[in-house]
Design a protein around this motif. Structure first.
Motif, PDB file in Angstrom:
ATOM      1  N   ARG A 292     -24.148   3.556 -22.954  1.00 51.51           N
ATOM      2  CA  ARG A 292     -24.215   5.027 -23.200  1.00 51.51           C
ATOM      3  C   ARG A 292     -23.499   5.280 -24.688  1.00 51.51           C
ATOM      4  O   ARG A 292     -24.142   6.068 -25.533  1.00 51.51           O
ATOM      5  CB  ARG A 292     -23.304   5.796 -22.324  1.00 51.51           C
ATOM      6  N   LEU A 293     -22.444   4.426 -25.103  1.00 47.90           N
ATOM      7  CA  LEU A 293     -21.759   4.589 -26.409  1.00 47.90           C
ATOM      8  C   LEU A 293     -22.882   3.939 -27.486  1.00 47.90           C
ATOM      9  O   LEU A 293     -23.010   4.545 -28.646  1.00 47.90           O
ATOM     10  CB  LEU A 293     -20.505   3.679 -26.469  1.00 47.90           C
ATOM     11  N   ILE A 294     -23.487   2.906 -27.333  1.00 45.38           N
ATOM     12  CA  ILE A 294     -24.745   2.471 -28.154  1.00 45.38           C
ATOM     13  C   ILE A 294     -25.662   3.530 -28.309  1.00 45.38           C
ATOM     14  O   ILE A 294     -26.189   3.818 -29.648  1.00 45.38           O
ATOM     15  CB  ILE A 294     -25.451   1.123 -27.640  1.00 45.38           C
ATOM     16  N   ILE A 295     -26.116   4.184 -27.358  1.00 49.11           N
ATOM     17  CA  ILE A 295     -27.193   5.334 -27.402  1.00 49.11           C
ATOM     18  C   ILE A 295     -26.440   6.295 -28.225  1.00 49.11           C
ATOM     19  O   ILE A 295     -27.231   6.942 -29.132  1.00 49.11           O
ATOM     20  CB  ILE A 295     -27.614   5.697 -25.950  1.00 49.11           C
ATOM     21  N   GLN A 296     -25.306   6.838 -27.950  1.00 45.08           N
ATOM     22  CA  GLN A 296     -24.791   7.987 -28.466  1.00 45.08           C
ATOM     23  C   GLN A 296     -24.550   7.672 -30.001  1.00 45.08           C
ATOM     24  O   GLN A 296     -24.748   8.733 -30.794  1.00 45.08           O
ATOM     25  CB  GLN A 296     -23.359   8.305 -27.795  1.00 45.08           C
ATOM     26  N   PHE A 297     -24.079   6.473 -30.168  1.00 49.83           N
ATOM     27  CA  PHE A 297     -23.410   6.495 -31.853  1.00 49.83           C
ATOM     28  C   PHE A 297     -24.650   5.637 -32.484  1.00 49.83           C
ATOM     29  O   PHE A 297     -24.386   5.413 -33.783  1.00 49.83           O
ATOM     30  CB  PHE A 297     -22.042   5.543 -31.865  1.00 49.83           C
ATOM     31  N   VAL A 298     -25.559   4.992 -32.072  1.00 51.49           N
ATOM     32  CA  VAL A 298     -26.372   4.044 -32.664  1.00 51.49           C
ATOM     33  C   VAL A 298     -27.878   4.727 -32.808  1.00 51.49           C
ATOM     34  O   VAL A 298     -28.712   4.990 -33.878  1.00 51.49           O
ATOM     35  CB  VAL A 298     -26.446   2.684 -32.378  1.00 51.49           C
ATOM     36  N   THR A 299     -28.426   4.830 -31.432  1.00 49.10           N
ATOM     37  CA  THR A 299     -29.769   5.097 -31.254  1.00 49.10           C
ATOM     38  C   THR A 299     -30.125   6.551 -31.750  1.00 49.10           C
ATOM     39  O   THR A 299     -31.005   6.762 -32.316  1.00 49.10           O
ATOM     40  CB  THR A 299     -30.231   4.811 -29.844  1.00 49.10           C
ATOM     41  N   LEU A 300     -29.353   7.589 -31.142  1.00 51.87           N
ATOM     42  CA  LEU A 300     -29.722   8.959 -31.515  1.00 51.87           C
ATOM     43  C   LEU A 300     -29.378   9.374 -32.848  1.00 51.87           C
ATOM     44  O   LEU A 300     -30.461   9.964 -33.614  1.00 51.87           O
ATOM     45  CB  LEU A 300     -28.753   9.723 -30.524  1.00 51.87           C
ATOM     46  N   PRO A 301     -28.558   8.626 -33.741  1.00 49.79           N
ATOM     47  CA  PRO A 301     -28.530   9.121 -35.104  1.00 49.79           C
ATOM     48  C   PRO A 301     -29.850   8.444 -35.680  1.00 49.79           C
ATOM     49  O   PRO A 301     -30.290   8.972 -36.826  1.00 49.79           O
ATOM     50  CB  PRO A 301     -27.194   8.455 -35.574  1.00 49.79           C
ATOM     51  N   SER A 302     -30.105   7.129 -35.449  1.00 50.91           N
ATOM     52  CA  SER A 302     -31.102   6.437 -36.089  1.00 50.91           C
ATOM     53  C   SER A 302     -32.511   7.137 -35.826  1.00 50.91           C
ATOM     54  O   SER A 302     -33.339   7.425 -36.619  1.00 50.91           O
ATOM     55  CB  SER A 302     -31.176   5.127 -35.730  1.00 50.91           C
ATOM     56  N   ILE A 303     -32.682   7.843 -34.776  1.00 50.09           N
ATOM     57  CA  ILE A 303     -33.886   8.489 -34.250  1.00 50.09           C
ATOM     58  C   ILE A 303     -33.868   9.845 -35.396  1.00 50.09           C
ATOM     59  O   ILE A 303     -34.880  10.154 -35.743  1.00 50.09           O
ATOM     60  CB  ILE A 303     -34.073   8.973 -32.738  1.00 50.09           C
ATOM     61  N   VAL A 304     -32.668  10.432 -35.315  1.00 50.69           N
ATOM     62  CA  VAL A 304     -32.752  11.745 -36.242  1.00 50.69           C
ATOM     63  C   VAL A 304     -33.117  11.298 -37.674  1.00 50.69           C
ATOM     64  O   VAL A 304     -33.770  12.021 -38.251  1.00 50.69           O
ATOM     65  CB  VAL A 304     -31.293  12.522 -36.039  1.00 50.69           C
ATOM     66  N   LEU A 305     -32.265  10.154 -38.310  1.00 50.11           N
ATOM     67  CA  LEU A 305     -32.581   9.833 -39.592  1.00 50.11           C
ATOM     68  C   LEU A 305     -33.796   9.544 -40.037  1.00 50.11           C
ATOM     69  O   LEU A 305     -34.576   9.732 -41.110  1.00 50.11           O
ATOM     70  CB  LEU A 305     -31.428   9.002 -40.026  1.00 50.11           C
ATOM     71  N   THR A 306     -34.322   8.759 -39.087  1.00 53.62           N
ATOM     72  CA  THR A 306     -35.676   7.939 -39.348  1.00 53.62           C
ATOM     73  C   THR A 306     -36.804   9.115 -39.156  1.00 53.62           C
ATOM     74  O   THR A 306     -37.822   9.212 -39.986  1.00 53.62           O
ATOM     75  CB  THR A 306     -36.134   6.813 -38.501  1.00 53.62           C
ATOM     76  N   GLY A 307     -36.871  10.118 -38.050  1.00 54.96           N
ATOM     77  CA  GLY A 307     -37.513  11.304 -38.024  1.00 54.96           C
ATOM     78  C   GLY A 307     -37.731  12.210 -39.223  1.00 54.96           C
ATOM     79  O   GLY A 307     -38.667  12.453 -39.693  1.00 54.96           O
ATOM     80  N   THR A 308     -36.326  12.295 -39.576  1.00 56.78           N
ATOM     81  CA  THR A 308     -36.320  13.260 -40.790  1.00 56.78           C
ATOM     82  C   THR A 308     -37.124  12.631 -42.229  1.00 56.78           C
ATOM     83  O   THR A 308     -37.606  13.114 -42.997  1.00 56.78           O
ATOM     84  CB  THR A 308     -35.025  13.591 -41.297  1.00 56.78           C
TER      85      THR A 308
END
Length: 82
Positions: free
Chosen positions: A36-52
């Motif tokens: 859950r912490l990996i998803i919260q602090f690594v995966t979700l921000p990377s999805i937002v940054l790469t999508g942008t």
């Protein structure tokens, strides 16, 4: 690095992060605190940054090129003599 290679690299990172997020939601280990912490602090921000980055790549390239031109000295302009 060419724009096509950069875009493909960003797209691969985006797809891997999205697959990780899908694995989190549909796997039986979704209750794991570490995951859950990996998803919260690594995966979700990377999805937002790469999508942008994929969405606004042309605008980001213009901004980066403009700042790179400002930081390098202009050798075409003659130096003033005293």
């Amino acid at each position: 690095m060419s724009n096509k290679k950069l875009r493909n690299g960003i797209r691969i990172i985006h797809l891997i992060a999205a697959a990780t997020l899908g694995m989190y939601f549909y796997s039986p280990i979704a209750g794991n605190e570490t995951l859950r912490l990996i998803i919260q602090f690594v995966t979700l921000p990377s999805i937002v940054l790469t999508g942008t980055a994929l969405w606004q790549q042309a605008h980001l390239n213009k901004l980066l090129n403009r700042s790179a031109r400002k930081s390098t000295p202009n050798s075409a302009r003659p130096m003033p003599t005293e």
